[in-house]
Design a protein around this motif. Structure first.
Motif, PDB file in Angstrom:
ATOM      1  N   ARG A  56       0.833  -1.217   0.000  1.00  0.00           N
ATOM      2  CA  ARG A  56       0.000   0.000   0.000  1.00  0.00           C
ATOM      3  C   ARG A  56       0.861   1.257   0.000  1.00  0.00           C
ATOM      4  O   ARG A  56       0.544   2.245  -0.671  1.00  0.00           O
ATOM      5  N   ARG A  57       1.950   1.220   0.744  1.00  0.00           N
ATOM      6  CA  ARG A  57       2.845   2.385   0.760  1.00  0.00           C
ATOM      7  C   ARG A  57       3.434   2.666  -0.619  1.00  0.00           C
ATOM      8  O   ARG A  57       3.776   3.810  -0.941  1.00  0.00           O
ATOM      9  N   HIS A  58       3.584   1.621  -1.426  1.00  0.00           N
ATOM     10  CA  HIS A  58       4.165   1.787  -2.758  1.00  0.00           C
ATOM     11  C   HIS A  58       3.096   1.879  -3.849  1.00  0.00           C
ATOM     12  O   HIS A  58       3.427   1.875  -5.041  1.00  0.00           O
ATOM     13  N   GLY A  59       1.827   1.965  -3.450  1.00  0.00           N
ATOM     14  CA  GLY A  59       0.759   2.150  -4.413  1.00  0.00           C
ATOM     15  C   GLY A  59       0.448   0.940  -5.264  1.00  0.00           C
ATOM     16  O   GLY A  59      -0.099   1.084  -6.372  1.00  0.00           O
ATOM     17  N   ASP A  60       0.751  -0.256  -4.781  1.00  0.00           N
ATOM     18  CA  ASP A  60       0.517  -1.463  -5.559  1.00  0.00           C
ATOM     19  C   ASP A  60      -0.876  -2.025  -5.306  1.00  0.00           C
ATOM     20  O   ASP A  60      -1.480  -1.796  -4.249  1.00  0.00           O
ATOM     21  N   SER A  61      -1.366  -2.780  -6.292  1.00  0.00           N
ATOM     22  CA  SER A  61      -2.725  -3.315  -6.224  1.00  0.00           C
ATOM     23  C   SER A  61      -2.759  -4.829  -6.085  1.00  0.00           C
ATOM     24  O   SER A  61      -3.845  -5.406  -6.007  1.00  0.00           O
TER      25      SER A  61
END
Length: 370
Positions: free
Chosen positions: A111-116
């Motif tokens: 989540r911190r790296h914007g991944d899904s």
């Protein structure tokens, strides 16, 4: 009992499988020095070129009982259009609370790296060791193969991960393979033509041959799922230490008119030696050497690949004929083959020709995150 998540504790990270798996389990640790190198952002090219990695250990009452990396392969995400966090080096006791805490940290990283999505295990990329063992737990892995106890995949499913991308590892017995039966008409022409020559991979010309091997790997695997071309630095980082264990009769580049056309890398299996030595350099490793455990009679094919312009001509068959002949001559009792995906029908046909039997069934595990 207290449960604690710690980040970046390498000594505890290395110790986890030794703490939680029985000494007679099939698990074989990577060498401690290799593992440390792979996790080091100053040494690993994946991290130096923009990748991100954190590694975690869960301790129960001070004892390390679970571990994993959370990492992003930037070039893989860019090439394939993914927003993906990967996990790797996942080892743990059958401890739901500890595994839940571990994957909470991995999810937070994503989540911190914007991944899904979260996918794994990858140790650390698709060009290294991949897949969770889901069948064949009783079989010992060779060098470059994963091994996991059954409870790990069960916990991943409990956490909502789905098994995808089925793969298998293989093993064949050289004594039962007649190398000539591997030849097709194209391979026979190659072996009889002066335009085609084999160049063994020796210590003397190791860098030259391995660079040719990298070119063949990148060319032959370019359209494969998840593949990302390896730079010279990456390939040397991953394969450089093979120089010290290479059997020149087993590994070679095949040239067509002096240009690299294909590569086959087969090495002695060092896992019994590494396991007995405790995956550390020192007195125990010297004792393992003196006991003759370095004299391997099990080999493993790490990779074979053919340049696109030479595919379909019998090059693979010619290379496997060479390897099978050398294995018989060298007295190797068995030979493993690292993971082959179910979608790779051509390689699976080669396993049929070798009379190979499946060692492990493996999968990647996937979970979407909001």
């Amino acid at each position: 009992m207290t449960l604690e998540l710690v980040k970046g504790d390498f000594n505890a990270f290395f110790r986890v499988p030794f703490e939680v798996y029985p000494s007679d389990s099939p698990y074989v640790s990577p060498m401690r020095s290799d593992l440390k190198k792979y996790l080091d952002p100053k040494q690993n090219p994946m991290l130096k070129s923009g990748g991100a990695l954190e590694f975690y250990v869960v301790k129960r009452d001070g004892r390390p009982v679970a571990r994993a990396t959370a990492h992003r392969h930037l070039q893989s995400n860019e090439r394939h259009g993914w927003a993906r966090t990967c996990f790797g080096y996942f080892d743990a006791a059958d401890d739901a609370e500890a595994i839940d805490l571990l994957f909470a940290a991995i999810t937070d990283f994503a989540r911190r790296h914007g991944d899904s999505e979260i996918v794994g295990p990858f140790n650390l990329t698709a060009m290294q060791m991949v897949g969770m063992v889901t069948e064949g737990f009783e079989h010992a892995p060779t060098t470059d193969m994963m091994w996991h106890p059954p409870h790990l995949s069960a916990h991943l499913q409990r956490l909502g991960f789905a098994a995808r991308f089925p793969m298998s590892t293989w093993e064949f017995t050289p004594d039962t393979v007649d190398p000539d039966t591997l030849l097709n008409s194209g391979a026979r022409e190659i072996l009889s033509s002066p335009d085609w020559t084999f160049a063994p991979i020796t210590r003397k010309d190791f860098k030259i041959r391995m660079e040719e091997g990298r070119l063949c790997l990148n060319g032959g695997f370019d359209r494969n799922p998840m593949f990302v071309p390896l730079t010279t630095e990456e390939f040397r980082f991953q394969a450089g230490e093979m120089m010290w264990v290479m059997d020149p009769s087993l590994a070679a580049i095949i040239h067509h008119k002096d240009e690299p056309a294909g590569v086959v890398i087969c090495i002695p299996d060092l896992n019994p030696f590494v396991k007995h030595a405790g995956a550390r350099y020192g007195i125990r490793m010297l004792w393992s050497w003196l006991r003759g455990l370095f004299t391997a009679k099990r080999a493993v094919i790490i990779l074979y690949s053919v340049m696109p312009e030479h595919q379909g001509k019998g090059v693979n068959a010619a290379m496997l004929h060479r390897v099978a002949s050398a294995l018989r001559k060298g007295g190797y009792r068995t030979c493993g083959v690292t993971w082959i995906a179910d979608v790779n029908k051509a390689s699976l046909r080669q396993m049929e020709r070798l009379g190979a039997r499946r060692l492990h069934r493996t999968h990647l595990f996937h979970k979407g995150i909001a």
